[in-house]
Design an enzyme around this catalytic site. Structure first.
Site: not given
Length: 300
Positions: A152, A107-108, A272
């Site tokens: 988001h 992810d990030r 996820h």
């Protein structure tokens, strides 16, 4: 007592002026660094890190702005650019004497790892990117009703003020929403780990928003410039994703291969948070990556 990775030691390591990262350290052998995603901390790697520590030195930091790492105020939009955060990770590994190391991000953390691979090819021997795409591609594939999954990103792209106020007013509901809807197996994130994620995120609203806001600004600019220049990842790369490419209407492997010629693309059947929901599969994929020989020499 805060949750931790059993058997790992914890240190604070200065990586930039006024910025120290909280890092869990375990094992011995060739080094690998594991970077977490949103809205998590280093704890998301607890299963994977414990396995890899059997024969690797494993560094598992909280990214700047997250967990127990420092959270500098954003200045000029660069404080949480992935370029800046990638430099943190290279400095962290160097502080432990590792000038070359494998790197995996989710992810990030995957965006940070991607940027590190592009800008520090001599430092990164192998690269794993879990369940994300480069920022420039992400904005291109999110459209229509499918873009709701990334609402988001549109919220935090707004100028400073309103996003922080809205999220801060109901932080547990906001961050908990993603832990709920992005997880196929809720038992994969037990109550004490969920509580740790929510507490950490609650304390970090401005810095998390700044990290996400960078994706609509400086990170996008960096990716666009690199794509125009034909930049490529020179090391062996493994990308791992949910089976979401078909649902969103694009070929994930082709998208990644444009950036990574030496690519293995894998799909896992889980939500996820795959390092927690399918740790055995992620461990197998990372061990497979680490066994691959780099093709040619890294470029500057």
């Amino acid at each position: 007592m805060r949750a931790s990775i059993p058997g790992f030691d914890y240190q604070r390591v200065t990586v930039a002026d006024g910025v120290a990262l909280n890092v869990a350290v375990g094992g011995a052998g060739s080094p690998i660094v594991l970077l977490h995603g949103f809205p998590q901390t280093h704890l998301m790697w607890r299963h994977v890190a414990a396995d890899l520590a059997a024969d690797h030195t494993v560094l598992v930091p909280d990214l700047r702005g997250y967990g127990d790492s420092d959270k500098p105020a954003d200045t000029g939009g660069h404080t949480y650019s992935k370029r800046t955060m990638a430099a943190d990770i290279v400095a962290l590994a160097s502080a432990f004497g590792h000038e070359r190391f494998a790197l995996a991000g989710h992810d990030r953390g995957s965006l940070v790892a991607f940027r590190a691979g592009l800008e520090h090819p001599r430092a990164i021997s192998h690269l794993a990117l879990l369940d994300t795409f480069p920022t420039v591609n992400m904005w291109e594939v999110l459209h229509g009703r499918a873009a709701a999954v990334g609402f988001h990103l549109y919220l935090t792209a707004q100028p400073p003020g309103l996003p922080e106020q809205m999220i801060g007013a109901s932080a547990d509901a906001f961050f908990g929403h993603f832990l709920d809807i992005w997880t196929n197996d809720p038992a994969a994130i037990p109550a004490e780990i969920r509580a740790a994620y929510l507490a950490a995120s609650r304390r970090a609203v401005p810095s998390i928003v700044a990290d996400l806001r960078a994706s609509a600004n400086i990170d996008l600019e960096h990716d666009q410039a690199d794509r125009a220049a034909g930049a490529r990842l020179s090391m062996p790369v493994t990308t791992i994703q949910q089976d979401w490419g078909a649902a969103l209407g694009f070929d994930a492997e082709s998208l990644w291969r444009a950036w990574a010629p030496d690519l293995e693309n894998l799909t896992v059947r889980c939500g996820h948070f795959m390092a927690e929901e399918a740790p055995a599969e992620i461990i197998g994929a990372l061990r497979g990556l680490l066994a691959r020989e780099p093709v040619g020499q890294p470029v500057v």
